[in-house]
Design a protein around this motif. Structure first.
Motif: not given
Ligand SMILES: [Fe+2]
Length: 198
Positions: A107, A136, A139, A142, A144
Motif C-alpha cells: 500500500y 500480501y 490476506r 481484495h 477496499h
Molecule cells: Fe487490504
C-alpha cells in the motif's frame, strides 16, 4: 440477488474503446460501454455486508476514474457496477472511495497511489480503471472500498476475486463480496453492484 451480467456486446465495446488500454476516456462514456442503463434485480437481495476498514485507509483521496499511472505494474481491470438501494433503485451521486495494494502487495501509505474516489452517475453507475491488486501474507486478494449514499451512513467493505486459493483461508472472506470477473480481448472487467441499507 442482483442478477446482472456483462453482455458480450458490452464487453466487446469495452475492449474496442480501449478502456483498459490506458486511454483517457470520459467516465460517462465508459459507463455507457460497461453497464446497461438500468439494473435488473431479483427479490432476495439484502444490503452489501460491511467489513473492516483495515489499517491502510487514507482520507481525502483524489477524485478520479483511473488509478492507473504510467509504468504501473499489474493486470489492468475495470471495476464497475451500480449503487442501489434496498428496493433496487439506482442511487445517484453516491461516493465510492477505492483503495488497494499494488501488484506486489504494498500500500502507498505516504501518498495516494492506487487510491481515489468518484460519485455514481444519474443511473447509479460507477467505473474505476485500476490494476488487479497483489497479495500480501495475511490476506487473500481484495479491494477496499467505502460507499455512501448522499447524507447516509458510510458502507465500508471489501471485494474479492473468484478462484483465489487464499479465499478459504482468509479470516474475513465473504463469498457475497465476490466480483464477477470477465475477460475478453485482453480486457478484465470486475462487476459488483452495491446495495446500500437506504
Ligand atoms: Fe487490504
Amino acid at each position: 440477488m442482483v442478477d446482472l451480467r456483462f453482455s458480450r456486446r458490452a464487453l466487446l465495446s469495452a475492449g474496442a474503446l480501449g478502456i483498459l488500454g490506458g486511454l483517457a476516456l470520459r467516465r460517462a462514456r465508459a459507463q455507457e460501454a460497461l453497464l446497461p442503463a438500468t439494473p435488473q434485480c431479483g427479490d432476495d437481495h439484502g444490503p452489501t455486508p460491511r467489513q473492516t476498514e483495515g489499517p491502510y485507509f487514507t482520507p481525502n483521496s483524489p477524485e478520479r476514474t483511473s488509478l492507473v499511472e504510467a509504468g504501473m505494474e499489474g493486470e489492468r481491470i475495470a471495476l464497475a457496477g451500480f449503487v442501489l438501494d434496498r428496493r433496487c433503485r439506482p442511487v445517484p451521486g453516491a461516493l465510492l472511495d477505492l483503495w488497494h495494494c499494488d501488484a506486489t502487495g504494498r500500500y502507498d501509505n505516504a501518498g495516494y497511489r492506487l487510491r481515489g474516489h468518484q460519485f455514481s452517475d444519474p443511473q447509479g453507475r460507477f467505473v474505476f480503471e485500476t490494476i488487479i491488486p497483489g497479495r500480501y501474507p495475511t490476506r487473500t486478494r481484495h479491494f477496499h472500498i467505502k460507499v455512501q449514499a448522499p447524507g447516509a451512513r458510510v458502507l465500508t467493505t471489501q471485494l474479492y476475486f473468484p478462484g483465489e486459493a487464499g479465499n478459504d483461508r482468509d479470516w474475513i472472506f465473504d463469498e457475497t463480496l465476490l466480483l464477477d470477473i470477465k475477460r475478453e480481448n485482453g480486457a478484465a472487467l470486475g462487476r459488483y453492484d452495491f446495495i446500500l441499507d437506504v
